[in-house]
Design an enzyme around this catalytic site. Structure first.
Site, short mmCIF file in Angstrom:
data_model
loop_
_atom_site.label_atom_id
_atom_site.label_comp_id
_atom_site.label_asym_id
_atom_site.label_seq_id
_atom_site.Cartn_x
_atom_site.Cartn_y
_atom_site.Cartn_z
N ASN A 161 135.55 38.10 44.63
CA ASN A 161 135.48 36.28 43.93
C ASN A 161 135.23 35.67 43.22
O ASN A 161 135.49 34.08 42.88
CB ASN A 161 134.97 35.71 45.39
CG ASN A 161 133.67 36.35 45.85
OD1 ASN A 161 133.12 36.90 44.75
ND2 ASN A 161 133.20 35.86 46.44
N GLU A 257 123.67 41.97 46.36
CA GLU A 257 124.07 40.50 46.58
C GLU A 257 125.37 40.93 47.39
O GLU A 257 126.20 41.42 47.32
CB GLU A 257 124.60 39.97 45.47
CG GLU A 257 123.21 39.44 45.84
CD GLU A 257 121.56 39.02 44.98
OE1 GLU A 257 122.77 38.52 47.21
OE2 GLU A 257 121.13 38.99 44.66
N CYS A 291 130.46 34.25 49.46
CA CYS A 291 129.39 34.46 50.55
C CYS A 291 128.22 33.91 50.69
O CYS A 291 128.34 33.78 52.43
CB CYS A 291 127.95 35.51 49.57
SG CYS A 291 127.86 34.61 47.80
P1 NAP Z 1 133.73 44.98 48.82
O1 NAP Z 1 135.16 45.08 48.97
O2 NAP Z 1 132.61 45.41 48.92
O3 NAP Z 1 133.98 45.58 47.00
C1 NAP Z 1 133.03 45.34 46.12
C2 NAP Z 1 132.77 46.30 44.63
O4 NAP Z 1 132.73 47.50 44.84
C3 NAP Z 1 134.64 46.24 44.24
O5 NAP Z 1 133.98 46.56 42.92
C4 NAP Z 1 135.05 47.40 45.36
O6 NAP Z 1 135.96 48.19 44.78
C5 NAP Z 1 133.71 48.83 44.82
N1 NAP Z 1 133.86 49.77 46.06
C6 NAP Z 1 134.19 49.80 46.61
N2 NAP Z 1 133.74 50.57 47.81
C7 NAP Z 1 132.36 51.68 46.93
C8 NAP Z 1 131.98 52.33 47.26
N3 NAP Z 1 132.35 53.92 47.55
N4 NAP Z 1 131.08 53.01 46.27
C9 NAP Z 1 131.61 52.09 45.02
N5 NAP Z 1 131.78 50.93 44.67
C10 NAP Z 1 132.48 50.18 45.48
O7 NAP Z 1 133.92 43.17 48.73
P2 NAP Z 1 134.81 42.81 48.28
O8 NAP Z 1 135.51 42.32 49.01
O9 NAP Z 1 135.15 42.59 46.47
O10 NAP Z 1 133.89 41.54 48.05
C11 NAP Z 1 134.28 40.47 49.31
C12 NAP Z 1 133.04 41.27 50.37
O11 NAP Z 1 131.64 40.81 49.29
C13 NAP Z 1 132.12 39.91 51.13
O12 NAP Z 1 131.64 40.49 52.15
C14 NAP Z 1 130.99 38.77 50.41
O13 NAP Z 1 129.67 37.97 51.54
C15 NAP Z 1 130.46 39.68 49.82
N6 NAP Z 1 130.08 39.15 48.20
C16 NAP Z 1 128.97 38.15 48.06
C17 NAP Z 1 128.17 38.07 47.38
C18 NAP Z 1 126.71 37.63 46.87
O14 NAP Z 1 126.30 36.99 46.45
N7 NAP Z 1 126.07 37.96 47.94
C19 NAP Z 1 128.86 37.71 46.46
C20 NAP Z 1 130.58 37.65 46.19
C21 NAP Z 1 130.48 38.36 47.91
P3 NAP Z 1 137.02 47.69 44.44
O15 NAP Z 1 137.76 46.84 44.03
O16 NAP Z 1 138.09 48.96 43.60
O17 NAP Z 1 137.68 48.77 46.39
O1 G3H Z 2 130.52 34.78 46.74
C1 G3H Z 2 129.86 35.21 46.36
C2 G3H Z 2 129.12 33.94 46.02
O2 G3H Z 2 127.36 34.51 44.61
C3 G3H Z 2 128.72 32.48 45.32
O3 G3H Z 2 128.83 31.56 44.39
O4 G3H Z 2 127.95 29.83 45.82
O5 G3H Z 2 128.66 29.63 43.07
O6 G3H Z 2 130.15 30.11 45.02
P1 G3H Z 2 128.88 30.09 44.75
#
Ligand code: NAP
Ligand code: G3H
Length: 481
Positions: A161, A257, A291
């Site tokens: 994202n 995160e 997130c």
């Molecule tokens: P995701 O599916 O967990 O993927 C995140 C990263 O992890 C991608 O680079 C993914 O690669 C990689 N990955 C997947 N399986 C893995 C494994 N077994 N080992 C190591 N790496 C692996 O998350 P997303 O769909 O990109 O993002 C959405 C989620 O992220 C939401 O739940 C959101 O809340 C959370 N998020 C949190 C924050 C925060 O700062 N708290 C910020 C942004 C997003 P691939 O793409 O190749 O699968």
């Molecule tokens: O999606 C997670 C990001 O850390 C959120 O950043 O609050 O600046 O949109 P933001």
């Protein structure tokens, strides 16, 4: 699927050379807007990933031995090159993850600012000096010099994202502190990540100080996180992925995160116009795929009707369409995510939620759904939607809101809307989250503020200063004079 006119076979970075996988395997990246093929990235083999990590490890000592101001200079040049490539990178973010061009370019600008701030802040890291005599039996002549040293090789894994910003917010602090980096971008977002690294190479990146590995996390992830040459992991993404990584990685620091279910708690005396505006923007920018998006509203019964009406009015001003149309609500990252959001809406409606506004549903494009009278038995009350649906939960007093929040498995941020600052402080004290926003939407920035999640929202702290700290460990030298 049609090809975008700037379609390209992209390559991964190894030792400052751009390479295709020897296996010839690739992954197609499709636009969330219309499914067209934006480009293709290599699906690297385990051997190629291994070679990249080892090379990154081999140059780490040399990189750590450079002067801090040289590393800072590199980051400043990187920020400059990023800005030079703002249109190209912004356009790729826009195509690849479906952000509007305006939002995509502003992500690049924010990233350049973040890198510059990191370049400056990183110059101010220092250790400490402790005298022994504070402890019984030790004397003043026993002195500890506590130095700050890098971990070694940092594995940076970023989500889709913010494919540029959430990658640079890991890579820049790692580099300024003398770590070398293996960067694994989210597959959807990988091309934007590669372009961002192209800017770093242009800025003068020494060979292998950063290597990029591309491929599905589900295929190469475990190999990466368990590799013996990886000394620290910094990850942003979903909670289940983060928990999986934390279990796999052993005896190394892991900063996570993860997801969130941020509440907006609206008290009786709140400025409802402001609250409604902040809630709508907080919940729905980038179609709720943040997130930190507000993912449930808890409002005191007495003012609930008025607040819901105001939220509805604000929602009605949002344009729903493609990201190419600069719409406010754009198609979700993929059909699977859209189906998940729809399943949450269907469940809530079946269980009696009131649909206040409902938008169109066209493949992965979902208009905003505002649900009132959401109750605890509904999945949307607890699960992270990551999409444009906003549940309203009515509560009779703030204690009920606190109780609901205490049972939230997530703990990223919370907003409290009230004119009574004393009440806001009392509530803030009781909320188990990383950050409480008073009279404002939940959000990460400004980027030098500490940013963290508790419970299932993460471990460790980010935000420029804290990210720099997380990239360093103590090394103690004791002088026995
Ligand atoms: P995701 O599916 O967990 O993927 C995140 C990263 O992890 C991608 O680079 C993914 O690669 C990689 N990955 C997947 N399986 C893995 C494994 N077994 N080992 C190591 N790496 C692996 O998350 P997303 O769909 O990109 O993002 C959405 C989620 O992220 C939401 O739940 C959101 O809340 C959370 N998020 C949190 C924050 C925060 O700062 N708290 C910020 C942004 C997003 P691939 O793409 O190749 O699968
Ligand atoms: O999606 C997670 C990001 O850390 C959120 O950043 O609050 O600046 O949109 P933001």
């Amino acid at each position: 699927m049609p090809l975008q006119k700037n379609f390209k076979l992209h390559q991964y970075l190894y030792n400052n050379e751009w390479k295709s996988s020897d296996t010839g395997n690739t992954i197609e990246i499709n636009s969330p807007d219309d499914g067209s093929i934006v480009g293709v990235v290599p699906a690297m083999s385990q051997e190629e990933v291994d070679r990249s990590i080892i090379k990154t490890a081999n140059v780490q000592e040399e990189w750590a031995a450079t002067d801090g101001h040289e590393r800072s200079d590199l980051l400043h040049k990187w920020a400059e090159e990023l800005e030079n490539m703002k249109d190209e990178i912004g356009n790729m973010i826009h195509l690849e993850v479906g952000k509007t061009l305006t939002a995509a370019k502003s992500e690049v600008k924010r990233t350049a600012q973040l890198i510059r701030h990191t370049a400056e802040e990183g110059l101010r890291t220092h250790g400490s000096f402790i005298q022994g005599d504070a402890f019984p039996g030790a004397s003043k002549s026993t002195k500890a010099m506590v130095q700050k040293v890098p971990h070694g090789v940092v594995l940076a894994i970023s989500p889709f994202n913010y494919p540029v910003n959430l990658a640079a917010s890991k890579i820049a602090p790692a580099l300024i502190t003398g770590n070398t980096v293996v960067f694994k971008p989210a597959t959807q977002g990988a091309i934007s990540g590669l372009l961002m690294i192209k800017a770093l190479v242009k800025a003068g990146l020494p060979k292998s100080v950063v290597n990029v590995v591309t491929g599905r996390g589900s295929i190469i992830g475990d190999f990466l996180v368990t590799h013996p040459e990886v000394d620290m992991i910094t990850f942003t993404g979903g909670t289940s992925t983060g928990q999986h990584i934390a279990k796999k990685a052993s005896m190394i620091p892991v900063v996570l995160e993860l997801g969130g279910k941020d509440p907006a708690i609206v008290l009786e005396d709140a400025d409802l116009n402001k609250a409604a505006k902040e809630i709508v923007s907080g919940a729905l920018s980038y179609s709720g795929q943040r997130c930190t998006a507000i993912k449930r509203v808890m409002v005191i019964d007495k003012v609930a009707d008025e607040l819901v009406e105001k939220i509805k009015t604000n929602i009605a001003t949002l344009k729903v369409g493609k990201s190419t149309e600069e719409a406010d609500i754009t198609p979700l990252i993929d059909q699977k995510s859209a189906d998940y959001v729809i399943s949450l809406i269907d469940d809530a409606v079946k269980k009696g939620a009131t649909v206040v506004s409902k938008g169109i549903i066209q493949d992965n494009l979902i208009g905003v759904t505002l649900l009132d009278h959401v109750s605890e038995d509904m999945r949307i009350a607890w699960e992270e939607q990551f999409g444009p649906v906003l549940p309203i939960m009515r509560v009779s007093n703030e204690l009920e809101a606190i109780d609901l929040e205490k049972r939230n498995e997530y703990g990223l941020q919370a907003s409290v809307f009230t004119k009574n600052l004393e009440k806001a402080f009392v509530l803030a004290d009781r909320l188990e989250v990383g950050t409480v926003q008073v009279n404002g939407k939940t959000s990460r920035g400004p980027d030098h503020f500490p940013f963290l999640g508790v419970k299932n929202s993460g471990q460790g702290v980010q935000g420029i200063g804290r990210s720099i700290d997380s990239m360093l460990r103590d090394k103690v030298l004791v002088l026995n004079l």
